[in-house]
Design an enzyme around this catalytic site. Structure first.
Site, mmCIF file in Angstrom:
data_model
loop_
_atom_site.group_PDB
_atom_site.id
_atom_site.type_symbol
_atom_site.label_atom_id
_atom_site.label_comp_id
_atom_site.label_asym_id
_atom_site.label_seq_id
_atom_site.Cartn_x
_atom_site.Cartn_y
_atom_site.Cartn_z
ATOM 1 N N THR A 26 -114.072 18.325 -66.189
ATOM 2 C CA THR A 26 -113.336 17.052 -66.555
ATOM 3 C C THR A 26 -112.450 16.913 -65.091
ATOM 4 O OG1 THR A 26 -113.139 17.621 -68.694
ATOM 5 C CG2 THR A 26 -111.154 16.357 -67.446
ATOM 6 N N HIS A 53 -120.433 19.829 -77.400
ATOM 7 C CA HIS A 53 -119.009 20.712 -76.776
ATOM 8 C C HIS A 53 -118.487 21.186 -78.254
ATOM 9 C CE1 HIS A 53 -115.577 21.691 -75.038
ATOM 10 N NE2 HIS A 53 -115.147 20.778 -73.989
ATOM 11 N N ASN A 108 -113.374 25.112 -76.477
ATOM 12 C CA ASN A 108 -112.056 24.967 -75.614
ATOM 13 C C ASN A 108 -110.981 24.144 -76.660
ATOM 14 O OD1 ASN A 108 -113.448 26.307 -73.654
ATOM 15 N ND2 ASN A 108 -113.885 24.289 -72.537
ATOM 16 N N TYR A 124 -111.526 21.621 -78.648
ATOM 17 C CA TYR A 124 -111.578 20.352 -79.031
ATOM 18 C C TYR A 124 -112.016 20.221 -80.612
ATOM 19 C CZ TYR A 124 -110.205 19.806 -74.099
ATOM 20 O OH TYR A 124 -109.626 19.735 -73.151
ATOM 21 N N ASN A 165 -105.771 25.186 -75.354
ATOM 22 C CA ASN A 165 -105.282 24.071 -76.177
ATOM 23 C C ASN A 165 -104.750 24.725 -77.499
ATOM 24 O OD1 ASN A 165 -105.831 21.662 -74.855
ATOM 25 N ND2 ASN A 165 -107.968 21.767 -75.229
HETATM 26 C C1 PHB Z 1 -109.625 20.055 -69.333
HETATM 27 O O1 PHB Z 1 -109.286 18.765 -69.141
HETATM 28 O O2 PHB Z 1 -108.927 20.999 -68.578
HETATM 29 C C2 PHB Z 1 -110.791 20.581 -69.834
HETATM 30 C C3 PHB Z 1 -111.606 19.666 -70.595
HETATM 31 C C4 PHB Z 1 -112.638 20.176 -71.092
HETATM 32 C C5 PHB Z 1 -112.768 21.330 -71.409
HETATM 33 C C6 PHB Z 1 -112.123 22.202 -70.893
HETATM 34 C C7 PHB Z 1 -110.904 21.726 -70.015
HETATM 35 O O3 PHB Z 1 -113.645 21.724 -72.089
#
Ligand code: PHB
Length: 358
Positions: free
Chosen positions: A27, A176, A179, A181, A236
């Site tokens: 990102t 995805h 992390n 999400y 997160n």
């Molecule tokens: C981030 O924005 O730091 C980020 C985004 C997506 C990811 C991991 C980190 O999978």
């Protein structure tokens, strides 16, 4: 096996990767207006096209899926046209690139959502802390619980994103599911407290991912579809009471689809700990395994030789070393990335990292 294994070809689906080095999804918050890829992004990806495979930065499948300013989407014709310029430039340089399909779920803010609505999640639990918005940092807000009836609709948006990505010239897509999400929020019991078919047992918590995979496989060949997991990442504000059992069940479920690969963020970004049995997850999955997080050239070679990974993805090393393949091959010095320019801004810290003189 010789140490040249890192530079030996590998097959996924119908693609031949010339080496085992993958550019991890990163990102960078530098999309243009309308979260559309533009000339700067074209240059950035083209610079890194010597990777065996590149995975795009996380890319939202819908306006609801957005979590931060300046992240690209794959849901509008303009975004598809922007990505088409990226894939054309990568292919012209001889590279291969997958698009990472993303919905952030609760890791968003009403100021980023369509009509200022609440972000959505499996359960009405806000992450601790603050998030980036267009007006600076703001506390996370409690998300709206998704209805079971909404889930097929969101799975269909992943499929539409996949179809759009293939139309924009990508070689495949990565779902995805890592992390913290949306999909990860369903997988883990710290964020999924549902009592319906999407919550409770590991089989129920993995149901949404299963539906997304099946929806995507309706439109893209299995050999062009990867999945990314992060079994013990707490990034997160996410956790699971039994991560090994949860992710063993996920790997086992994914086994039957003959996917391009399973991409695993090993360990916790936040604490640096790595405690799970990843070879077990690899074996349960049974297909090509891509390992990520903290790998150096030496660790990558060791893992490939030991057979604990087939491919290695590199994140921060790829930020600062567009020619990472050549640098590793020649044991050349590496450039250190500047963390201050990771997110947002222009060419500085993005397309201005040096190449070795040729
Ligand atoms: C981030 O924005 O730091 C980020 C985004 C997506 C990811 C991991 C980190 O999978």
């Amino acid at each position: 096996m010789s140490q040249d294994i890192l530079f030996s070809p590998f097959h996924i689906g119908s693609l031949t990767l010339p080496n085992r080095m993958v550019m991890a999804p990163l990102t960078r918050n530098r999309a243009g207006d309308g979260n559309t890829p533009h000339a700067l992004n074209v240059e950035y990806y083209a610079q890194r096209a010597t990777a065996g495979l590149m995975i795009s930065e996380a890319t939202q499948i819908s306006p609801q899926g957005v979590g931060y300013p300046g992240t690209p989407g794959i849901h509008s014709p303009e975004q598809m046209a922007g990505w088409e310029r990226v894939t054309a430039a990568v292919h012209k340089k001889g590279g291969r690139i997958f698009l990472q399909l993303w919905h952030v779920g609760r890791v968003s803010h009403p100021s980023l959502q369509p009509d200022g609505g609440k972000p959505v999640a499996p359960s009405a639990l806000a992450p601790q802390g603050e998030t980036f918005t267009a007006d600076g940092m703001a506390p996370f807000e409690t998300p709206r619980t998704l209805d079971a009836e909404e889930m097929p609709f969101i799975a269909a948006q992943y499929a539409q994103g996949a179809e759009n990505a293939m139309a924009a010239g990508f070689d495949g897509v990565e779902i995805h599911a890592a992390n913290g999400y949306l999909i990860d929020q369903f997988l883990r019991d710290g964020t999924n407290q549902r009592t319906d078919l999407y919550g409770g047992s590991p089989e129920n918590r993995r149901r949404f991912l299963k539906e997304v995979v099946e929806a995507v496989l309706e439109v893209v060949d299995a050999g062009k579809v990867g999945v990314r997991l992060s079994p013990e990442n707490t990034f997160n504000d996410i956790c699971d009471s039994e991560p090994q059992a949860t992710f063993d069940a996920v790997a086992e479920m994914l086994n039957s689809y003959h996917l391009a690969y399973l991409h695993v963020v090993e360990g916790d970004f936040v604490s640096g700990e790595k405690t799970l049995d990843y070879p077990r997850i690899k074996d349960l999955f049974g297909g090509p395994y891509m390992a990520n997080a903290g790998y150096t050239k030496e660790l990558a070679e060791k893992s490939l030789q030991a057979g604990t990974a087939d491919l290695i993805s590199f994140g921060s090393l790829y930020i600062a070393n567009p020619d990472l393949v050549v640098r590793f091959a020649e044991n050349a010095p590496l450039t250190e990335p500047d963390e201050a320019t990771y997110y947002g801004g222009g060419a500085k810290g993005y397309t201005d990292y040096p190449f070795l003189p040729r």
